[in-house]
Enzyme design. Structure first.
Site, mmCIF file in Angstrom:
data_model
loop_
_atom_site.group_PDB
_atom_site.id
_atom_site.type_symbol
_atom_site.label_atom_id
_atom_site.label_comp_id
_atom_site.label_asym_id
_atom_site.label_seq_id
_atom_site.Cartn_x
_atom_site.Cartn_y
_atom_site.Cartn_z
ATOM 1 N N LYS A 202 0.833 -1.204 0.000
ATOM 2 C CA LYS A 202 0.000 0.000 0.000
ATOM 3 C C LYS A 202 0.872 1.259 0.000
ATOM 4 O O LYS A 202 0.610 2.212 -0.734
ATOM 5 C CB LYS A 202 -0.890 0.024 1.255
ATOM 6 C CG LYS A 202 -2.169 -0.759 1.117
ATOM 7 C CD LYS A 202 -3.064 -0.503 2.317
ATOM 8 C CE LYS A 202 -4.350 -1.305 2.184
ATOM 9 N NZ LYS A 202 -5.123 -1.331 3.410
ATOM 10 N N THR B 291 -13.792 1.707 14.729
ATOM 11 C CA THR B 291 -14.986 1.362 15.518
ATOM 12 C C THR B 291 -14.607 0.300 16.542
ATOM 13 O O THR B 291 -14.203 -0.803 16.167
ATOM 14 C CB THR B 291 -16.087 0.845 14.570
ATOM 15 O OG1 THR B 291 -16.310 1.854 13.591
ATOM 16 C CG2 THR B 291 -17.370 0.551 15.321
ATOM 17 N N ASN C 197 -24.823 3.108 13.909
ATOM 18 C CA ASN C 197 -24.808 2.146 12.806
ATOM 19 C C ASN C 197 -25.926 1.109 12.951
ATOM 20 O O ASN C 197 -26.583 0.741 11.973
ATOM 21 C CB ASN C 197 -23.449 1.448 12.714
ATOM 22 C CG ASN C 197 -22.473 2.245 11.864
ATOM 23 O OD1 ASN C 197 -22.823 3.313 11.356
ATOM 24 N ND2 ASN C 197 -21.273 1.742 11.690
ATOM 25 N N GLY D 236 -24.915 -4.007 2.956
ATOM 26 C CA GLY D 236 -23.621 -4.685 2.910
ATOM 27 C C GLY D 236 -22.555 -3.702 3.356
ATOM 28 O O GLY D 236 -22.843 -2.765 4.096
ATOM 29 N N CYS E 67 -19.106 -1.928 7.247
ATOM 30 C CA CYS E 67 -19.503 -1.484 8.593
ATOM 31 C C CYS E 67 -20.762 -2.148 9.138
ATOM 32 O O CYS E 67 -20.712 -2.830 10.154
ATOM 33 C CB CYS E 67 -19.691 0.032 8.596
ATOM 34 S SG CYS E 67 -18.145 0.893 8.339
HETATM 35 C C1 UDX Z 1 -22.016 3.315 6.965
HETATM 36 C C2 UDX Z 1 -22.564 4.499 7.781
HETATM 37 O O1 UDX Z 1 -23.562 5.182 7.015
HETATM 38 C C3 UDX Z 1 -21.443 5.440 8.174
HETATM 39 O O2 UDX Z 1 -21.950 6.476 9.011
HETATM 40 C C4 UDX Z 1 -20.364 4.655 8.915
HETATM 41 O O3 UDX Z 1 -19.270 5.481 9.205
HETATM 42 C C5 UDX Z 1 -19.894 3.464 8.090
HETATM 43 O O4 UDX Z 1 -21.015 2.655 7.703
HETATM 44 P P1 UDX Z 1 -21.244 2.904 4.432
HETATM 45 O O5 UDX Z 1 -21.205 1.469 4.824
HETATM 46 O O6 UDX Z 1 -20.089 3.501 3.731
HETATM 47 O O7 UDX Z 1 -21.490 3.826 5.750
HETATM 48 O O8 UDX Z 1 -22.512 3.132 3.473
HETATM 49 P P2 UDX Z 1 -24.067 3.425 3.667
HETATM 50 O O9 UDX Z 1 -24.425 4.515 2.735
HETATM 51 O O10 UDX Z 1 -24.418 3.632 5.076
HETATM 52 O O11 UDX Z 1 -24.723 2.070 3.123
HETATM 53 C C6 UDX Z 1 -24.581 0.826 3.790
HETATM 54 C C7 UDX Z 1 -25.422 -0.239 3.107
HETATM 55 O O12 UDX Z 1 -26.816 0.001 3.329
HETATM 56 C C8 UDX Z 1 -25.248 -0.312 1.592
HETATM 57 O O13 UDX Z 1 -25.237 -1.658 1.202
HETATM 58 C C9 UDX Z 1 -26.474 0.394 1.053
HETATM 59 O O14 UDX Z 1 -26.844 -0.056 -0.225
HETATM 60 C C10 UDX Z 1 -27.515 0.005 2.093
HETATM 61 N N1 UDX Z 1 -28.633 0.952 2.193
HETATM 62 C C11 UDX Z 1 -28.417 2.226 2.612
HETATM 63 C C12 UDX Z 1 -29.924 0.532 1.900
HETATM 64 O O15 UDX Z 1 -30.155 -0.636 1.527
HETATM 65 N N2 UDX Z 1 -30.959 1.408 2.043
HETATM 66 C C13 UDX Z 1 -30.777 2.695 2.454
HETATM 67 O O16 UDX Z 1 -31.776 3.427 2.562
HETATM 68 C C14 UDX Z 1 -29.457 3.123 2.749
#
Ligand code: UDX
Length: 407
Positions: free
Chosen positions: A35, A116, A195, A245, A248
């Site tokens: 990296k 986290t 989360n 997915g 996080c």
């Molecule tokens: C998440 C949190 O939002 C963020 O605050 C934390 O720091 C890390 O985890 P991230 O995993 O990057 O962020 O993406 P996010 O936009 O939250 O989406 C997570 C998953 O939920 C994705 O698979 C997305 O497709 C799904 N999702 C999100 C839904 O199915 N429906 C929604 O309304 C929102």
């Protein structure tokens, strides 16, 4: 300021780049020398809109190294290393090792944990190194990471040492965001609770989506819209789909349940959230089978591979889970993704037209470009698993959470 960022995954790389962009000198440390080599050559190994631009302009203020001793003289070290879930439990060894290494390199540096971690971690490590450690949980979303870092909705700082907490607060002053200063334990739990709550919103709306599919005239998008107009509920994270997915939500919900269980607390809501999420791909398979029948020998085009839009991150991608299930049932898969152009075991096409004439097109990620497409008009069957297709333009598309009726 002279700042160190430990762990150059998603959070670390974005944090380091944004802080360099604000005029700080940033020592970026990762034990993975591949990296470090890539970054030295200007090769950003993650896709995040807007990141490459800031990185290019500010590389001069960033040092990339695996050598902890180079962080000497840093005022703050942000710990951004992964905290994977192993057998349903959080693995804190990377956090512990990096905190120890920072402490050996420069005992004067303020240590702020962004990773986290379960409540009690900062206090436990503070005890081990006989020095206060602060918590500064990260809330950025992939695909929105720059904006989320430049203007987060809140900055949470946990700790015992007011002076060190103030120093961390100063770093983020440019954001103008409200700051909540509290104990380490509260800060750590705020991250998990946030989360888990967002994941719960998603599983909740996915259950409502199941219901909508059997109610004539129902559409989960409109139900979510109506719910979201009540500010107590809020409109965000109510988009039904194939489930959450990413790096996080799946890991953090499991870690929270395991942590609580250890303490004798049964987190029933979070457990159900995980369970509902696990059932989403099976539900999607049923929908596809209803449309195309027996999957053996059927050609299926999957649109979108990453766990969500605007990223090339495949971790816990529901799209990949779906592909594996479809393959196991004998389907032939061809995939298209706006940024992922190669993947072992999956035939990826460069242009959408190469999916013409297949038995079924399945939208599995929420990229904006999937809202409309001439492909949907030419395809035999189209299924939208992410509620992204504009159904007014493409009424022939079968979407998750919409009453299907009888043909
Ligand atoms: C998440 C949190 O939002 C963020 O605050 C934390 O720091 C890390 O985890 P991230 O995993 O990057 O962020 O993406 P996010 O936009 O939250 O989406 C997570 C998953 O939920 C994705 O698979 C997305 O497709 C799904 N999702 C999100 C839904 O199915 N429906 C929604 O309304 C929102």
């Amino acid at each position: 300021m002279k700042i160190a960022v430990i762990g150059l995954g998603f959070v670390g790389l974005v944090t380091a780049t944004v802080l360099a962009g604000k005029g700080n000198s940033v020592t970026c440390i990762d034990t993975d020398e591949r990296k470090i080599e890539k970054l030295k050559n200007g090769d950003l190994y993650i896709y995040e809109p807007g990141l490459d631009d800031i990185f290019e302009k500010n590389r001069g203020r960033m040092i990339f190294t695996s050598d902890y001793s180079l962080l000497k003289g840093s005022e703050i070290a942000f710990i951004c290393v992964p905290t994977p879930t192993v057998n349903g439990k959080i693995n804190l060894s990377y956090v512990r090792d990096s905190v120890f290494s920072v402490n050996s390199a420069d005992r004067k540096a303020t240590v702020a944990i962004k990773s986290t971690v379960v409540p009690g971690t900062a206090s436990w490590l503070s005890f081990q190194i006989r020095k206060d450690i602060s918590s500064n949980p990260e809330f950025l979303r992939e695909g929105n990471a720059i904006e989320d870092t430049l203007c987060p909705e809140r900055i949470v700082i946990g700790g015992k040492n007011a002076e060190e907490m103030e120093k961390i607060s100063k770093v983020w002053e440019f954001t103008g965001s409200p700051v909540l200063k509290t104990t380490n334990e509260n800060a750590e739990l705020i991250k998990y609770a946030s989360n888990a709550f967002l994941a719960t919103k998603i599983s909740f709306i996915n259950e409502i989506a199941n219901l909508c599919e059997i109610i004539p005239g129902a559409d989960v998008a409109t139900v979510a819209q109506g719910m979201g107009m009540d500010h107590r509920i809020g409109k965000d994270f109510l988009r039904a789909g194939i489930g959450f997915g990413g790096s996080c939500f799946p890991k953090d919900t499991m870690a929270l349940v395991a942590y609580a269980e250890e303490k004798g607390i049964d987190m029933r809501i979070v457990k159900s959230t995980i369970e509902v999420n696990k059932a989403r791909v099976k539900h999607a398979i049923r929908m596809i089978e209803e449309e195309v029948g027996d999957l053996r020998g059927k050609s299926i085009c999957i649109l979108g591979l990453s766990f969500k839009d605007n990223t090339n991150d495949l971790r816990e991608s529901k799209s990949l889970e779906l592909i594996n299930e479809l393959k196991a049932k004998g389907a032939k898969i061809r995939a298209y993704d706006p940024v992922i152009k190669e993947l072992d075991g999956v035939e990826i096409v460069k242009r959408l037209e190469e999916c013409d004439g297949m038995d079924c097109v399945v939208v599995a990620s929420e990229w904006k470009e999937f809202e409309t497409s001439p492909l949907y008009e030419r395809a035999k069957k189209v299924i939208d698993l992410k509620k992204v297709v504009n159904l007014r333009v493409h009424p022939n598309v079968r979407a998750i959470g919409v009453y299907r009726g009888k043909d």
